[in-house]
Design a protein around this motif. Structure first.
Motif, PDB file in Angstrom:
ATOM      1  N   SER A   5       2.689   6.640  -6.561  1.00  0.00           N
ATOM      2  CA  SER A   5       1.598   7.323  -7.244  1.00  0.00           C
ATOM      3  C   SER A   5       2.048   8.689  -7.734  1.00  0.00           C
ATOM      4  O   SER A   5       2.757   9.406  -7.041  1.00  0.00           O
ATOM      5  CB  SER A   5       0.445   7.508  -6.254  1.00  0.00           C
ATOM      6  OG  SER A   5      -0.368   8.522  -6.697  1.00  0.00           O
ATOM      7  N   ASP A   6       1.606   9.007  -8.955  1.00  0.00           N
ATOM      8  CA  ASP A   6       1.932  10.350  -9.428  1.00  0.00           C
ATOM      9  C   ASP A   6       0.925  11.352  -8.890  1.00  0.00           C
ATOM     10  O   ASP A   6       0.945  12.514  -9.206  1.00  0.00           O
ATOM     11  CB  ASP A   6       2.006  10.410 -10.950  1.00  0.00           C
ATOM     12  CG  ASP A   6       0.703  10.052 -11.606  1.00  0.00           C
ATOM     13  OD1 ASP A   6       0.694   9.957 -12.831  1.00  0.00           O
ATOM     14  OD2 ASP A   6      -0.295   9.842 -10.910  1.00  0.00           O
TER      15      ASP A   6
ATOM     16  N   VAL B  24       0.828  -1.206   0.000  1.00  0.00           N
ATOM     17  CA  VAL B  24       0.000   0.000   0.000  1.00  0.00           C
ATOM     18  C   VAL B  24       0.864   1.258   0.000  1.00  0.00           C
ATOM     19  O   VAL B  24       0.640   2.200  -0.757  1.00  0.00           O
ATOM     20  CB  VAL B  24      -0.941  -0.004   1.234  1.00  0.00           C
ATOM     21  CG1 VAL B  24      -1.579   1.363   1.424  1.00  0.00           C
ATOM     22  CG2 VAL B  24      -2.014  -1.053   1.069  1.00  0.00           C
ATOM     23  N   LEU B  25       1.897   1.242   0.846  1.00  0.00           N
ATOM     24  CA  LEU B  25       2.752   2.425   0.939  1.00  0.00           C
ATOM     25  C   LEU B  25       3.551   2.629  -0.340  1.00  0.00           C
ATOM     26  O   LEU B  25       3.758   3.763  -0.781  1.00  0.00           O
ATOM     27  CB  LEU B  25       3.689   2.323   2.143  1.00  0.00           C
ATOM     28  CG  LEU B  25       2.967   2.322   3.503  1.00  0.00           C
ATOM     29  CD1 LEU B  25       3.973   2.276   4.643  1.00  0.00           C
ATOM     30  CD2 LEU B  25       2.065   3.532   3.670  1.00  0.00           C
TER      31      LEU B  25
ATOM     32  N   LEU C  57       2.566   1.763  -3.297  1.00  0.00           N
ATOM     33  CA  LEU C  57       1.591   2.303  -4.260  1.00  0.00           C
ATOM     34  C   LEU C  57       1.417   3.794  -4.025  1.00  0.00           C
ATOM     35  O   LEU C  57       1.377   4.603  -4.948  1.00  0.00           O
ATOM     36  CB  LEU C  57       0.256   1.580  -4.048  1.00  0.00           C
ATOM     37  CG  LEU C  57      -0.794   1.751  -5.116  1.00  0.00           C
ATOM     38  CD1 LEU C  57      -0.359   1.091  -6.395  1.00  0.00           C
ATOM     39  CD2 LEU C  57      -2.108   1.169  -4.647  1.00  0.00           C
ATOM     40  N   SER C  58       1.329   4.127  -2.736  1.00  0.00           N
ATOM     41  CA  SER C  58       1.155   5.529  -2.372  1.00  0.00           C
ATOM     42  C   SER C  58       2.360   6.363  -2.795  1.00  0.00           C
ATOM     43  O   SER C  58       2.232   7.438  -3.371  1.00  0.00           O
ATOM     44  CB  SER C  58       0.952   5.622  -0.858  1.00  0.00           C
ATOM     45  OG  SER C  58       1.016   6.934  -0.447  1.00  0.00           O
ATOM     46  N   ALA C  59       3.549   5.821  -2.524  1.00  0.00           N
ATOM     47  CA  ALA C  59       4.761   6.580  -2.837  1.00  0.00           C
ATOM     48  C   ALA C  59       4.992   6.690  -4.331  1.00  0.00           C
ATOM     49  O   ALA C  59       5.465   7.702  -4.837  1.00  0.00           O
ATOM     50  CB  ALA C  59       5.961   5.912  -2.176  1.00  0.00           C
TER      51      ALA C  59
END
Lengths: 572, 320
Positions: A21-22, A14-15, A17-19
């Motif tokens: 993410s544009d 999850v993190l 993906l978060s990091a």
């Protein structure tokens, strides 16, 4: 123990993906005081514009954003005057830029010549020429592209390019608004022609306006699109090639916040600087907000061409009697509604034409609240007997009517309740039945499935000819697949004739008496119960100057280059 | 196992086919179409214009015919364009999916990590102060409407304290911490709402397990209370909880409409809602089918988890 090892993996995923993410384009929504970021203006809007194509689909949110990015050939300004958006002089018969002519099929037509301003270029520096106007005309005229206002393209049967800056449009019908090209926006031929040539049917999908909205060459207004976050925000930056007055703000961010309570919280937290009046919070919410925080903001209530009214179904036997319709008008106290619910911010409407419009006539029948008159009209119409507070006629029918509107609209629901109680006083049993907006507009009004009353609003431009709402040819019926917006089934030959005469009368002074007659028929026949003109609520920081609400379809963003910051005591 | 997986795959395909028809039909049967919505905001639109646009958007042909056309295109790999956004469906879907996964994944993870120990603690000491406190928190979490909680969090952390943004999503190329600032409030909202129900499930399942004979045997053998609860008890108590978590797995991909709307978070919930209300058949259908497919997948994973948690369960076998 194995289960425990799953969690760190999940968290890591999850993190990551978060990091990775544009994210998007929404600006940092710090509660940074506006004074520290003077060149950015963040605006809250209740809707996100879908397609950005200027000539395909109409939508309030899109019109608002478009005002920053482009201007139509002509538009109505904040003073409700028709002005040039992309021409150097408004063509008229008087100045010779419009010339009467005979169409190829022998009808009266008009040739209107527009000249583009000198130095106008697309955002990528390419000169904007009449070839781009002609291309926009070609795209719009092709029925497969889904452009709005096909009638405009049908009326203008030929477009002649005179030179790079001048073109002449030949119109096959002479109407008083012959020089208004409000729905025509040039399209960049150098970017769009190839896509259109490939497949005109697929053009609306493949256009750069949808696929590549940040391409600077798509726009020519004071701002360009810097970034978009679908469904959330549009970030605009200054257009270095804009030929007009340089805008003050380097960046404008328009954030879509659908929930109005969240919109208010965003404003209070400094996430947004202002709430757009065109599509922001409801009036009652703005009034409540003013009570709490009015001294910190500049709140403007702009009443305009949002005409709130009740369409009466003239096929209803009760409502076919004009005396009943007049009685209903005398029964309701619209001033009280305006004062009580809107603190007088939404003026009572006596007809569909706003007093701010130059064509408004005061010489019309006005229905003040007078229960004695109402009762007299009801009794004259045969509704004489009272049983348990409800009026009956000789046949034993109860004076029972149903009002419908959009469910979930708190303001309309309150108004319905007040109307219900006011009509009860004179013996009318008003039943409320609301529906989801989609059902109400998609089926109930369109197929005239409301038995008596339908409450909603129209928005229009100044001096808008009411053909689509009042002419008998616009009554929705199964035969025309329920097209048309004359939901009250108004069929008054004199009104039809006046509307037709109005469209073709070029002389303003001769048009005014026709307008007056239309307003008189409207108020005498009462096919519709006028309620009030809705007000848009603009909640702005005190330092924002230059924003002028218009009150009509052409929005305040059409003057965005004049918006600026000005602290108290300073000149901007 | 292979036969089981094949059968489940086949069943899932049938479910998806039926769902596609039902979803398409239900959206199509809703009164009104996109052109009606355009008319309501543009009184100038003529009857001829409305008719032309209906033909252009294919709204003048029967519903079953439209569905059939869509199905043929979808089977050939063309999912079409979103009518609302004017872009290919997948181009609209993937960013929303990523955002939802990011938000709901964080909330799901936090809720599970907090709820399982809370539920276990409550069950380990029934009718104790800990149990009552956990129950109180759980019921509060279940009862609080998410929109109200969201607004209260915004008012406190954004308006009053000014620590966190009131909504939206981090700008392009933002740092991890910046992304975190935007996700904190919506994630906390969803976590608080979920913790209540998860901890209640864990507690009740744990209480049941702690009454089993093998727990008594473990106690008789002298195993410590901590070992009994966390090693022997928890694993077995997780079987019914896994069912609930599996059902919520689909929720990760279908979004949380209310929370997304309040925080202006561009996720799947808002996208599905907007596409259904805007009669965007292609987008609504693909988004809903995707959520259905993920829910089916979640259930399949749950079945596989049962066998992992309890070796007596034979996946695809006649006996369990």
């Amino acid at each position: 123990m194995k289960l425990i090892t799953v969690f760190p993996l999940l968290l890591a995923a999850v993190l990551t993906l978060s990091a990775c993410s544009d994210g998007g384009s929404t600006p940092t929504a710090d509660k940074t005081p506006a004074s520290e970021a003077p060149k950015t203006l963040t605006i809250g809007l209740a809707q996100y514009p879908s397609t950005m194509h200027p000539n395909i689909e109409t939508m309030v949110a899109k019109s608002y954003v478009r005002g920053f990015l482009a201007r139509s050939m002509t538009y109505f300004d904040a003073d409700w005057n028709l002005v040039c958006g992309l021409c150097v002089q408004l063509p008229t018969l008087e100045n010779g830029l419009a010339v009467l002519e005979e169409t190829p099929d022998g009808k009266q037509g008009v040739a209107v010549t527009y000249t583009l301003p000198e130095g106008v270029t697309w955002g990528d520096g390419t000169p904007l020429t009449t070839a781009d106007v002609a291309f926009a005309w070609e795209v719009g005229s092709d029925t497969k592209t889904g452009s709005n206002n096909l009638e405009m393209y049908t009326r203008g049967y030929q477009l002649d390019v005179v030179d790079a800056r001048t073109f002449t449009l030949h119109i096959n019908k002479l109407t008083f608004d012959y020089n208004h090209l409000g729905d025509l926006y040039p399209l960049p031929k150098h970017l769009e022609a190839e896509i259109f040539a490939e497949d005109s049917y697929e053009y609306r999908h493949r256009t750069n306006y949808n696929a590549n909205t940040t391409e600077p060459g798509l726009w020519w207004g004071p701002y360009l699109i810097a970034d978009t976050q679908q469904g959330t925000s549009v970030t605009l930056k200054k257009n270095p090639h804009w030929y007009g007055k340089a805008p003050y703000f380097d960046q404008v961010v328009i954030r879509a916040i659908q929930n109005t309570s969240a919109m208010e919280a965003n404003l209070r937290s400094g996430t947004i600087d202002m709430i757009a009046g065109e599509l922001g919070i409801h009036l009652d919410q703005a009034l409540a907000f003013q009570k709490r925080h009015g001294d910190e903001y500049n709140i403007i209530y702009k009443s305009g061409l949002h005409y709130e009214h009740i369409d009466l179904n003239m096929e209803n036997p009760i409502l076919q009697d004009k005396r009943v319709r007049k009685a209903l008008m005398h029964s309701i106290d619209r001033q009280l509604i305006s004062d009580l619910l809107f603190q007088g911010r939404q003026p009572v409407a006596h007809g569909s034409v706003n007093p701010l419009d130059t064509i408004y006539s005061d010489n019309i029948t006005k229905y003040e609240h007078d229960t004695a008159k109402a009762i007299a009209f009801f009794e004259a119409a045969g509704w004489t007997e009272m049983k348990e507070g409800i009026r009956y006629n000789a046949a034993g029918d109860a004076l029972r009517l149903e009002i419908m509107s959009t469910a979930g609209d708190k303001t309309r629901e309150k108004v319905e309740q007040v109307l219900q109680s006011q009509l009860k006083v004179v013996g009318v049993d008003l039943r409320i039945r609301n529906e989801a907006p989609r059902v109400f507009f998609g089926q109930t009004t369109r197929e005239r499935k409301f038995s008596a009353m339908a409450m909603f609003a129209w928005i229009s431009a100044p001096e808008n000819v009411p053909r689509s709402t009042l002419h008998s040819s616009e009554i929705p019926m199964p035969e025309n697949n329920y097209a048309g917006q004359n939901y009250s089934t108004i069929n008054i030959p004199e009104l039809d004739a006046a509307i037709e005469a109005l469209e073709h009368e070029l002389d303003t002074s001769k048009r005014l008496p026709i307008w007056e007659r239309i307003q008189q028929i409207y108020s005498d026949e009462v096919p519709v119960m006028p309620l009030y003109f809705r007000a848009n609520s603009y909640v702005m920081p005190k330092w924002l100057k230059g924003l002028r609400p218009t009150g009509h379809l052409d929005q305040s963003s059409n003057h965005a280059e004049y918006w600026h910051r000005e602290e108290a005591g300073t000149q901007g | 196992m292979t036969r089981f997986l094949l059968m489940r795959g086949l069943q899932s395909l049938v479910v998806l086919a039926v769902m596609s028809f039902v979803i398409y039909g239900l959206i199509g049967l809703m009164p009104g179409d996109p052109i009606d919505l355009m008319i309501s905001s543009d009184p100038k639109m003529t009857a001829a214009d409305a008719a032309r646009l209906r033909t252009l958007y294919g709204l003048d042909i029967p519903l079953y015919e439209r569905y059939w056309n869509w199905l043929l295109s979808a089977l050939s790999g063309d999912l079409g364009y979103s009518r609302l956004f004017g872009q290919p469906v997948l181009d609209v879907l993937f960013p929303a999916l990523r955002n939802s996964l990011m938000l709901l994944g964080t909330a799901f993870f936090m809720a599970v990590v907090i709820a399982i120990p809370l539920g276990t603690l409550a069950a380990a000491k029934p009718r104790s102060a800990t149990d009552y406190s956990v129950n109180l928190l759980a019921f509060a979490g279940i009862s609080i409407p998410s929109f109200w909680l969201a607004l209260m969090l915004i008012m406190f952390f954004s308006v009053t304290l000014g620590w966190l943004p009131a909504g939206g999503i981090a700008p392009d190329g933002s740092s991890f911490l910046e992304n975190l600032r935007f996700i904190v409030l919506p994630a906390i909202t969803l976590t608080i709402v979920s913790i209540g129900s998860y901890s209640r499930y864990v507690r009740s399942s744990m209480l049941e397990v702690l009454r089993q004979d093998y727990i008594r045997t473990a106690k008789a053998k002298g195993a410590s209370g901590r070992r009994i609860v966390w090693l022997h008890g928890l694993r077995n108590a997780m079987i019914p909880v896994v069912t609930i978590l599996a059902l919520d797995f689909g929720f990760l991909f279908s979004g949380a409409l209310v929370t997304e709307t309040i925080y202006s978070w561009p996720g799947m919930g808002k996208l599905i809602f907007d596409s259904v209300m805007g009669n965007d058949f292609n987008l609504a259908l693909v988004a809903l089918l995707f959520a259905t497919a993920v829910t089916l997948l979640g259930n399949l994973l749950a079945d596989l988890c049962y066998a992992w948690l309890d070796p007596r369960i034979v996946v695809g076998g006649d006996e369990t």
